[in-house]
Scaffold this motif. Structure first.
Motif, PDB file in Angstrom:
ATOM      1  N   UNK A  46       0.804  -1.230   0.000  1.00 44.26           N
ATOM      2  CA  UNK A  46       0.000   0.000   0.000  1.00 44.26           C
ATOM      3  C   UNK A  46       0.832   1.273   0.000  1.00 44.26           C
ATOM      4  N   UNK A  47       2.128   1.178  -0.257  1.00 37.35           N
ATOM      5  CA  UNK A  47       2.969   2.377  -0.248  1.00 37.35           C
ATOM      6  C   UNK A  47       2.818   3.154  -1.550  1.00 37.35           C
ATOM      7  N   UNK A  48       3.085   4.463  -1.481  1.00 33.61           N
ATOM      8  CA  UNK A  48       2.923   5.288  -2.682  1.00 33.61           C
ATOM      9  C   UNK A  48       4.091   5.140  -3.645  1.00 33.61           C
ATOM     10  N   UNK A  49       5.262   4.764  -3.150  1.00 40.17           N
ATOM     11  CA  UNK A  49       6.421   4.674  -4.045  1.00 40.17           C
ATOM     12  C   UNK A  49       6.582   3.287  -4.668  1.00 40.17           C
ATOM     13  N   UNK A  50       6.252   2.216  -3.941  1.00 40.45           N
ATOM     14  CA  UNK A  50       6.255   0.880  -4.549  1.00 40.45           C
ATOM     15  C   UNK A  50       4.875   0.637  -5.133  1.00 40.45           C
ATOM     16  N   UNK A  51       4.655   1.196  -6.329  1.00 41.72           N
ATOM     17  CA  UNK A  51       3.286   1.258  -6.846  1.00 41.72           C
ATOM     18  C   UNK A  51       3.032   0.332  -8.026  1.00 41.72           C
ATOM     19  N   UNK A  52       4.058  -0.341  -8.564  1.00 42.99           N
ATOM     20  CA  UNK A  52       3.822  -1.252  -9.679  1.00 42.99           C
ATOM     21  C   UNK A  52       3.431  -2.624  -9.158  1.00 42.99           C
ATOM     22  N   UNK A  53       2.852  -3.434 -10.041  1.00 44.34           N
ATOM     23  CA  UNK A  53       2.428  -4.775  -9.633  1.00 44.34           C
ATOM     24  C   UNK A  53       3.614  -5.633  -9.200  1.00 44.34           C
ATOM     25  N   UNK A  54       4.736  -5.462  -9.882  1.00 44.00           N
ATOM     26  CA  UNK A  54       5.923  -6.243  -9.509  1.00 44.00           C
ATOM     27  C   UNK A  54       6.386  -5.886  -8.109  1.00 44.00           C
ATOM     28  N   UNK A  55       6.354  -4.610  -7.788  1.00 41.05           N
ATOM     29  CA  UNK A  55       6.824  -4.166  -6.476  1.00 41.05           C
ATOM     30  C   UNK A  55       5.886  -4.614  -5.361  1.00 41.05           C
ATOM     31  N   UNK A  56       4.597  -4.496  -5.589  1.00 42.39           N
ATOM     32  CA  UNK A  56       3.657  -4.915  -4.549  1.00 42.39           C
ATOM     33  C   UNK A  56       3.671  -6.425  -4.366  1.00 42.39           C
ATOM     34  N   UNK A  57       3.908  -7.165  -5.456  1.00 44.94           N
ATOM     35  CA  UNK A  57       3.935  -8.631  -5.347  1.00 44.94           C
ATOM     36  C   UNK A  57       5.210  -9.119  -4.675  1.00 44.94           C
ATOM     37  N   UNK A  58       6.355  -8.491  -5.005  1.00 43.77           N
ATOM     38  CA  UNK A  58       7.648  -8.948  -4.497  1.00 43.77           C
ATOM     39  C   UNK A  58       8.024  -8.295  -3.173  1.00 43.77           C
ATOM     40  N   UNK A  59       7.330  -7.217  -2.800  1.00 43.99           N
ATOM     41  CA  UNK A  59       7.621  -6.487  -1.556  1.00 43.99           C
ATOM     42  C   UNK A  59       9.005  -5.835  -1.589  1.00 43.99           C
ATOM     43  N   UNK A  60       9.456  -5.434  -2.779  1.00 42.23           N
ATOM     44  CA  UNK A  60      10.725  -4.718  -2.932  1.00 42.23           C
ATOM     45  C   UNK A  60      10.543  -3.620  -3.978  1.00 42.23           C
ATOM     46  N   UNK A  61      11.462  -2.647  -3.971  1.00 46.57           N
ATOM     47  CA  UNK A  61      11.455  -1.611  -5.012  1.00 46.57           C
ATOM     48  C   UNK A  61      12.259  -2.112  -6.210  1.00 46.57           C
ATOM     49  N   UNK A  62      11.688  -1.970  -7.404  1.00 47.34           N
ATOM     50  CA  UNK A  62      12.418  -2.342  -8.614  1.00 47.34           C
ATOM     51  C   UNK A  62      12.637  -1.144  -9.525  1.00 47.34           C
TER      52      UNK A  62
END
Length: 691
Positions: A46-62
């Motif tokens: 739910x963070x504003x910066x990790x907003x892509x599907x990959x980031x929300x699924x992996x729980x990391x910033x890409x």
């Protein structure tokens, strides 16, 4: 969001090891500034910066996210970057437009490889920096030990500005080292109080080291310090600001991003101590006059902007992220792209906050913003005016070295995959898709296994196409060691005109790197001259796929010395076919061997890992050429077969705790060991059988 002038803008990049808490800190900043009602969580996606599907699924910033924050009449453009090394291209893009850095350190993990990499990047880009040690809400975390580790690694520049206070295992406040005052948390406020006895000793040590650093900022201060004089708080803060800007002091602050503790102070100090863009030099080249254009983020100079990042997302659209480097850019301005020579109306201006956009009327020099749907604009482009066309230097992005061979799961998706990959390449300059025609394979290059796994996942989730990946074919070459004669007669009767071509060709090693050298020694017109080009075409075609293992052939000297022809049935096609078949026969009789590519490898590692790295290189059939110290590390140079570097990125990171890096470039071809050659031939036969 209102328009901010250059002196009111702070562009700050968040750096640090993967998982250290950068995104959580960004959420805390956004929450305290009021742009979100409550902070999101990485675990919940739910963070504003990790907003892509990959980031929300992996729980990391890409990818790097831009989050503008308004704070006490200032605008802070926060650039939240990935911490995993596979996405360092994203970090470099952010570094190219940042004016200061916050290096986030997890109090639990301490100084990690990503912390050291962040420091090195700040040194490379000459950025002022502040350390923020998070996780101070965990009672077992030692702030003092982390500070000591930072001092041991980075020297006397390290200067704690505050230190945490704990009571009953909870983070209850902090001590301001400059003011020698404690502050206790009461809700979101901090109330001034007395410094506890248990904190006095370290507060005194930190204050003494800070005063020493302040004293060294000028001869006047040094004389006063040596004479026992004290500095006022205003003098200290003024000296500290100058010292932070030139890198002679690196503050250390502490808190908890999760609980929003210490973040208020950090935001205040970003405004107080981080420089605005107009304090940094910036120059390009005027392509009309070929003179240097000193932009220096001056709003009075002709407008210009640099495209530092592209977003091509099926869900949020196509944006070009820009930094204004001179003048004031307004909506619907005419801008000139120096790369394409095209003048275009930029349309609306936006600021991005994660995956949300907000229209603004103008952007002043030093500010970050975005343009939407301008398909010809690419990352690295300079936008200026046609009357004052400017080009700024390109970003120094890392070269992708990890490679995989790919095939479509559904053969009908080839065009869709090509289009999707072109969009991803426009967005990610460290990803490459290459068609290796010589070795009959399609390749993708990235910064590591995780990077390529994310690309594969994005193709599936965003573009609805699937690829399967495998180890790439090695770019072997075939050649010969001996001389052989080959004869082939191509004769075919089909009713009416037939086909006839007869050649005798001598094959020998040429000793060169070109595929073939063609000569003819035909006497008596056994093969008419008008068929010589057809014979050469046949040899050229046969060189593309050798008879030993299907690899391109090099170093062949082919001499046509005899043959025969039919006055009616002979044709160019017949002689071309005869030459191809003679080639295959002759090469197999001339001692064929495989040549493997050898690359020049440079591995950069800290001293303590050199033994492990050298041992691993020996297992990879490397020839170590030497070792030399560079910037406190060792650079190992070696020649190594390229096939032995498959998966080396992951192995090196594992072996060195992420502190090792490498580059390589093609050097030459060498004879392949017999066991490797036999295995390559077996693989070729298996693939031929599948086809």
């Amino acid at each position: 969001m209102k328009v901010y002038t250059t002196d009111k803008i702070r562009n700050v990049v968040l750096l640090g090891h993967g998982g250290c808490g950068k995104t959580t800190l960004t959420e805390a900043m956004a929450s305290l500034s009021g742009i979100i009602a409550r902070p999101g969580k990485v675990e919940d996606g739910t963070t504003i910066s990790d907003c892509t599907k990959e980031e929300t699924r992996r729980k990391i910033s890409v990818a790097t996210s831009l989050v503008p924050i308004e704070w006490t009449d200032f605008k802070i453009n926060v650039l939240d970057t990935p911490g995993f090394f596979d996405f360092e291209g994203e970090v470099d893009e952010a570094m190219s437009v940042a004016d200061g850095a916050i290096i986030v350190v997890s109090g639990k993990a301490g100084v990690e490889a990503g912390t050291e990499r962040a420091w090195d990047l700040c040194e490379k880009f000459n950025l002022p920096r502040i350390f923020f040690i998070t996780d101070m809400d965990i009672d077992t975390v030692s702030y003092r030990e982390v500070v000591e580790d930072l001092s041991n690694r980075f020297g006397k520049k390290i200067a704690p500005f505050n230190m945490p206070l704990r009571e009953g295992g909870e983070l209850t406040g902090y001590v301001n080292v400059i003011q020698k005052t404690a502050f206790k948390y009461e809700g979101k406020n901090a109330v001034e109080g007395d410094v506890p006895d248990y904190s006095m000793e370290y507060m005194g040590q930190y204050n003494d080291s800070l005063m020493e650093a302040v004293a060294e900022t000028s001869e006047e201060f040094l004389d006063r310090y040596l004479s026992g004089d004290t500095f006022s708080e205003e003098e200290i803060r003024a000296a500290v600001r100058v010292a932070i800007a030139d890198g002679s002091i690196v503050p250390v602050e502490s808190g908890s991003g999760l609980n929003e503790r210490g973040v208020y102070t950090l935001l205040d100090d970003i405004v107080k101590y981080m420089p605005s863009a107009d304090n940094r030099p910036m120059a390009g080249i005027n392509t009309k006059t070929n003179e240097i254009f000193e932009a220096n983020f001056d709003i009075l100079k002709p407008k210009s902007a640099f495209v530092f990042k592209t977003i091509v997302d099926p869900f949020i659209g196509h944006y070009s992220l820009i930094k204004i480097r001179s003048g004031v850019v307004k909506s619907d301005d005419l801008m000139y792209d120096s790369r394409t020579g095209e003048e275009l109306k930029i349309g609306k201006l936006y600021i991005l906050r994660g995956n949300k956009s907000e229209e603004v009327p103008e952007l002043h020099a030093g500010d970050l913003g975005a343009l939407q749907k301008r398909g010809t604009i690419e990352t690295g482009d300079t936008l200026s005016t046609k009357a004052n066309p400017v080009v700024y230097p390109k970003m120094d992005l890392p070269t992708p070295l990890t490679c995989l061979r790919w095939k479509p799961v559904n053969k009908g998706d080839v065009d869709k995959i090509a289009l999707a990959m072109s969009k991803i390449m426009a967005e990610d300059k460290t990803f490459r898709s290459v068609s290796d025609v010589a070795n009959h394979q399609s390749l993708i290059y990235g910064m590591g296994d995780l990077h390529l796994d994310v690309i594969k996942s994005r193709l599936h989730n965003e573009y609805k196409v699937d690829i399967q990946t495998e180890k790439p074919r090695v770019a072997f070459r075939e050649t010969i060691m001996k001389t052989a004669d080959a004869e082939y007669k191509y004769k075919k009767q089909t009713g009416g005109h037939g086909q006839y071509g007869h050649v005798k060709i001598r094959f020998a090693p040429s000793g060169g790197s070109e595929p073939y050298v063609f000569d003819e020694e035909v006497v008596g017109g056994a093969v008419p001259k008008n068929f010589f080009p057809a014979v050469e075409k046949g040899i050229a075609a046969a060189c593309e796929r050798g008879p030993l293992a299907g690899y391109p052939v090099v170093g062949i000297h082919a001499t046509l010395y005899d043959g025969s022809y039919h006055p009616v049935d002979s044709s160019e096609m017949a002689f071309k076919t005869a030459a191809e078949q003679a080639f295959k026969k002759g090469i197999l009789e001339a001692g064929p061997i495989l040549l493997e590519p050898i690359v020049s490898l440079r591995v950069t590692v800290p001293d303590e890992y050199t033994g492990d790295v050298m041992g691993d290189l020996n297992k990879r059939r490397a020839v170590v050429l030497g070792m030399s110290p560079v910037n406190g590390k060792q650079v190992i140079e070696a020649d190594v077969p390229q096939m032995e570097l498959f998966g080396y990125c992951t192995v090196l990171r594992s072996m060195t705790g992420g502190r090792g890096s490498y580059t390589y470039e093609f050097n030459r071809y060498e004879r392949t060991p017999m066991d490797v050659q036999n295995k390559a031939i077996e693989i070729h036969k298996a693939e031929e059988g599948e086809e």
